[in-house]
Design an enzyme around this catalytic site. Structure first.
Site, PDB file in Angstrom:
ATOM      1  N   LYS A  32       0.860  -1.196   0.000  1.00 42.38           N
ATOM      2  CA  LYS A  32       0.000   0.000   0.000  1.00 42.38           C
ATOM      3  C   LYS A  32       0.890   1.237   0.000  1.00 42.38           C
ATOM      4  O   LYS A  32       1.781   1.368   0.843  1.00 42.38           O
ATOM      5  CB  LYS A  32      -0.894   0.014   1.237  1.00 42.38           C
ATOM      6  CG  LYS A  32      -1.769   1.275   1.321  1.00 42.38           C
ATOM      7  CD  LYS A  32      -2.792   1.172   2.433  1.00 42.38           C
ATOM      8  CE  LYS A  32      -2.326   1.718   3.749  1.00 42.38           C
ATOM      9  NZ  LYS A  32      -2.403   3.177   3.889  1.00 42.38           N
ATOM     10  N   ASP A  59      -3.440   4.353  -1.952  1.00 44.41           N
ATOM     11  CA  ASP A  59      -4.409   4.813  -0.942  1.00 44.41           C
ATOM     12  C   ASP A  59      -4.395   6.337  -0.872  1.00 44.41           C
ATOM     13  O   ASP A  59      -3.815   6.925   0.045  1.00 44.41           O
ATOM     14  CB  ASP A  59      -3.995   4.171   0.397  1.00 44.41           C
ATOM     15  CG  ASP A  59      -4.877   4.561   1.557  1.00 44.41           C
ATOM     16  OD1 ASP A  59      -6.014   5.006   1.337  1.00 44.41           O
ATOM     17  OD2 ASP A  59      -4.416   4.413   2.709  1.00 44.41           O
ATOM     18  N   LYS A  61      -7.374   8.263  -1.332  1.00 43.78           N
ATOM     19  CA  LYS A  61      -8.681   8.705  -0.795  1.00 43.78           C
ATOM     20  C   LYS A  61      -9.203   9.968  -1.470  1.00 43.78           C
ATOM     21  O   LYS A  61      -9.393  11.017  -0.825  1.00 43.78           O
ATOM     22  CB  LYS A  61      -8.592   8.937   0.718  1.00 43.78           C
ATOM     23  CG  LYS A  61      -8.165   7.719   1.520  1.00 43.78           C
ATOM     24  CD  LYS A  61      -8.267   7.982   3.010  1.00 43.78           C
ATOM     25  CE  LYS A  61      -7.893   6.798   3.863  1.00 43.78           C
ATOM     26  NZ  LYS A  61      -6.453   6.481   3.887  1.00 43.78           N
ATOM     27  N   ASP A  64     -13.673  14.989  -4.348  1.00 43.18           N
ATOM     28  CA  ASP A  64     -13.769  16.304  -5.002  1.00 43.18           C
ATOM     29  C   ASP A  64     -15.014  16.259  -5.891  1.00 43.18           C
ATOM     30  O   ASP A  64     -15.790  15.302  -5.828  1.00 43.18           O
ATOM     31  CB  ASP A  64     -12.486  16.570  -5.815  1.00 43.18           C
ATOM     32  CG  ASP A  64     -12.185  18.066  -5.949  1.00 43.18           C
ATOM     33  OD1 ASP A  64     -13.127  18.835  -6.222  1.00 43.18           O
ATOM     34  OD2 ASP A  64     -11.018  18.458  -5.791  1.00 43.18           O
ATOM     35  N   ILE A  65     -15.199  17.258  -6.732  1.00 36.95           N
ATOM     36  CA  ILE A  65     -16.373  17.217  -7.611  1.00 36.95           C
ATOM     37  C   ILE A  65     -16.179  16.085  -8.643  1.00 36.95           C
ATOM     38  O   ILE A  65     -15.037  15.716  -8.958  1.00 36.95           O
ATOM     39  CB  ILE A  65     -16.618  18.578  -8.324  1.00 36.95           C
ATOM     40  CG1 ILE A  65     -15.405  18.988  -9.161  1.00 36.95           C
ATOM     41  CG2 ILE A  65     -16.982  19.648  -7.316  1.00 36.95           C
ATOM     42  CD1 ILE A  65     -15.677  20.191 -10.063  1.00 36.95           C
ATOM     43  N   THR A 119     -12.076   5.725  10.557  1.00 32.11           N
ATOM     44  CA  THR A 119     -12.173   5.138  11.906  1.00 32.11           C
ATOM     45  C   THR A 119     -11.756   6.137  12.988  1.00 32.11           C
ATOM     46  O   THR A 119     -11.971   5.905  14.164  1.00 32.11           O
ATOM     47  CB  THR A 119     -11.317   3.853  12.020  1.00 32.11           C
ATOM     48  OG1 THR A 119     -10.048   4.101  11.438  1.00 32.11           O
ATOM     49  CG2 THR A 119     -11.976   2.686  11.331  1.00 32.11           C
ATOM     50  N   ARG A 181      -3.373  -6.769  14.331  1.00 32.63           N
ATOM     51  CA  ARG A 181      -2.232  -6.958  15.235  1.00 32.63           C
ATOM     52  C   ARG A 181      -2.083  -8.434  15.571  1.00 32.63           C
ATOM     53  O   ARG A 181      -3.084  -9.145  15.651  1.00 32.63           O
ATOM     54  CB  ARG A 181      -2.451  -6.187  16.551  1.00 32.63           C
ATOM     55  CG  ARG A 181      -2.416  -4.664  16.394  1.00 32.63           C
ATOM     56  CD  ARG A 181      -1.032  -4.183  16.006  1.00 32.63           C
ATOM     57  NE  ARG A 181      -0.945  -2.753  15.825  1.00 32.63           N
ATOM     58  CZ  ARG A 181      -1.075  -2.119  14.653  1.00 32.63           C
ATOM     59  NH1 ARG A 181      -1.340  -2.810  13.552  1.00 32.63           N
ATOM     60  NH2 ARG A 181      -0.933  -0.824  14.570  1.00 32.63           N
ATOM     61  N   GLN A 190      -3.719   1.838  17.463  1.00 27.69           N
ATOM     62  CA  GLN A 190      -4.949   1.200  16.990  1.00 27.69           C
ATOM     63  C   GLN A 190      -5.705   0.677  18.206  1.00 27.69           C
ATOM     64  O   GLN A 190      -5.119   0.021  19.069  1.00 27.69           O
ATOM     65  CB  GLN A 190      -4.635   0.022  16.042  1.00 27.69           C
ATOM     66  CG  GLN A 190      -3.934   0.435  14.752  1.00 27.69           C
ATOM     67  CD  GLN A 190      -4.910   0.928  13.685  1.00 27.69           C
ATOM     68  OE1 GLN A 190      -6.051   1.262  13.985  1.00 27.69           O
ATOM     69  NE2 GLN A 190      -4.447   0.992  12.455  1.00 27.69           N
ATOM     70  N   ARG A 211       2.804  -1.411  10.864  1.00 34.94           N
ATOM     71  CA  ARG A 211       3.876  -1.560  11.853  1.00 34.94           C
ATOM     72  C   ARG A 211       4.157  -2.967  12.358  1.00 34.94           C
ATOM     73  O   ARG A 211       5.316  -3.271  12.619  1.00 34.94           O
ATOM     74  CB  ARG A 211       3.623  -0.592  13.014  1.00 34.94           C
ATOM     75  CG  ARG A 211       3.878   0.853  12.591  1.00 34.94           C
ATOM     76  CD  ARG A 211       3.181   1.852  13.465  1.00 34.94           C
ATOM     77  NE  ARG A 211       1.738   1.774  13.329  1.00 34.94           N
ATOM     78  CZ  ARG A 211       0.871   2.492  14.027  1.00 34.94           C
ATOM     79  NH1 ARG A 211       1.316   3.344  14.935  1.00 34.94           N
ATOM     80  NH2 ARG A 211      -0.425   2.374  13.831  1.00 34.94           N
TER      81      ARG A 211
HETATM   82  O1  C5P Z   1       0.785   0.361  11.236  1.00 36.13           O
HETATM   83  P1  C5P Z   1      -0.644  -0.070  11.082  1.00 36.13           P
HETATM   84  O2  C5P Z   1      -0.806  -1.575  10.912  1.00 36.13           O
HETATM   85  O3  C5P Z   1      -1.547   0.495  12.153  1.00 36.13           O
HETATM   86  O4  C5P Z   1      -1.055   0.566   9.672  1.00 36.13           O
HETATM   87  C1  C5P Z   1      -2.359   0.483   9.161  1.00 36.13           C
HETATM   88  C2  C5P Z   1      -2.440   1.229   7.877  1.00 36.13           C
HETATM   89  O5  C5P Z   1      -3.798   1.302   7.489  1.00 36.13           O
HETATM   90  C3  C5P Z   1      -1.944   2.670   7.919  1.00 36.13           C
HETATM   91  O6  C5P Z   1      -1.411   2.980   6.627  1.00 36.13           O
HETATM   92  C4  C5P Z   1      -3.186   3.466   8.198  1.00 36.13           C
HETATM   93  O7  C5P Z   1      -3.120   4.776   7.717  1.00 36.13           O
HETATM   94  C5  C5P Z   1      -4.224   2.659   7.420  1.00 36.13           C
HETATM   95  N1  C5P Z   1      -5.603   2.822   7.888  1.00 36.13           N
HETATM   96  C6  C5P Z   1      -6.011   2.544   9.186  1.00 36.13           C
HETATM   97  N2  C5P Z   1      -7.327   2.704   9.529  1.00 36.13           N
HETATM   98  C7  C5P Z   1      -8.214   3.110   8.627  1.00 36.13           C
HETATM   99  C8  C5P Z   1      -7.812   3.379   7.323  1.00 36.13           C
HETATM  100  C9  C5P Z   1      -6.488   3.219   6.983  1.00 36.13           C
HETATM  101  O8  C5P Z   1      -5.208   2.151  10.021  1.00 36.13           O
HETATM  102  N3  C5P Z   1      -9.465   3.208   8.975  1.00 36.13           N
END
Ligand code: C5P
Length: 232
Positions: A32, A59, A61, A64-65, A119, A181, A190, A211
């Site tokens: 991504k 990614d 996102k 816009d119009i 989220t 995780r 998170q 991560r």
């Molecule tokens: O490091 P981690 O596993 O938390 O990364 C999750 C990825 O998913 C990040 O790039 C984060 O910006 C993205 N993301 C998220 N929650 C969302 C949408 C995207 O964690 N609702």
């Protein structure tokens, strides 16, 4: 496309990304590219990673119009990414225009998925800042249904919503879920998380993992563990 693990390459430069991906000598992970890396490294990062054999979820996102999103999507389509996304909050005409822009002359196109409510937005923020009074899970499902009506392929959602999205929009409608995780890992920032195995059981189609892989002592082993738990 089947189930897969998408590695969130949240790096601030092309060099840091290559240094990380060079560790993967066997299987090439689906990656991504988010706003940070895209804005830092430019469109050439997409071409370079594609050339190295990675599938790409871009990614960015878009929101816009309709006319602007349509034209931007046709540029992204020429970059040959595999998945790109937009905000469902742009409404159905914007999503339909995006699909049009994304579709190449030969009828092929990357997959297009929608972000429902971020989220980071909770019920209180939605009511106070956006004046949306409905329960947040109904808003998320309504946005998912709008994305489906517009002809999109799926949504980015919390793993906790994936099952409901499939029940409402069908099994084929993709759920791409971050917030993953390992059971024995650090949650970081998170809050509502699932293990790769739980995400598989509730029917996520793709998990986005950052991560737990990028910050692991052995990123390749962490990636392989995710694949084992989620895909096998
Ligand atoms: O490091 P981690 O596993 O938390 O990364 C999750 C990825 O998913 C990040 O790039 C984060 O910006 C993205 N993301 C998220 N929650 C969302 C949408 C995207 O964690 N609702």
């Amino acid at each position: 496309m089947g189930k897969d693990v998408i590695v969130a390459c949240d790096f601030s430069s092309a060099e840091a990304t290559y240094e990380f991906l060079d560790k993967f000598t066997g299987r090439k992970p689906f990656v991504k590219i988010g706003m940070e890396l895209f804005y830092a490294a430019g469109p050439s990062i997409v071409k370079e990673l594609k050339g190295r054999g990675h599938k790409i979820f871009l990614d960015l996102k878009l929101h816009d119009i309709p006319n602007t999103v349509k034209k931007a999507m046709s540029v992204l389509s020429n970059m040959d990414v595999d998945i790109c996304n937009l905000h469902a909050g742009g409404a159905i005409p914007m999503m339909e225009a995006a699909l049009e822009g994304l579709t190449r002359a030969d009828g092929t196109r990357p997959l297009l998925i929608a972000v429902t409510q971020l989220t980071s937005t909770d019920q209180e923020t939605m009511e106070r800042d956006l004046l949306i009074k409905e329960p947040i899970d109904q808003v998320v499902m309504h946005y998912a249904e709008n994305a489906k009506k517009a002809g999109l392929d799926g949504v980015v959602c919390s793993p906790l919503e994936a099952e409901k999205v499939h029940a409402r929009c069908g099994k084929e409608f993709l759920t791409v879920t971050p917030g993953v995780r390992f059971a024995d890992g650090d949650k970081g920032d998170q809050k509502r998380v699932m293990t790769p195995e739980q995400a598989k059981l509730i029917g996520s189609d793709y998990i986005v993992v950052g991560r737990p892989i990028t910050a692991a002592a052995d990123p390749v082993a962490a990636y392989e563990r995710c694949v084992r738990e989620f895909c096998d």
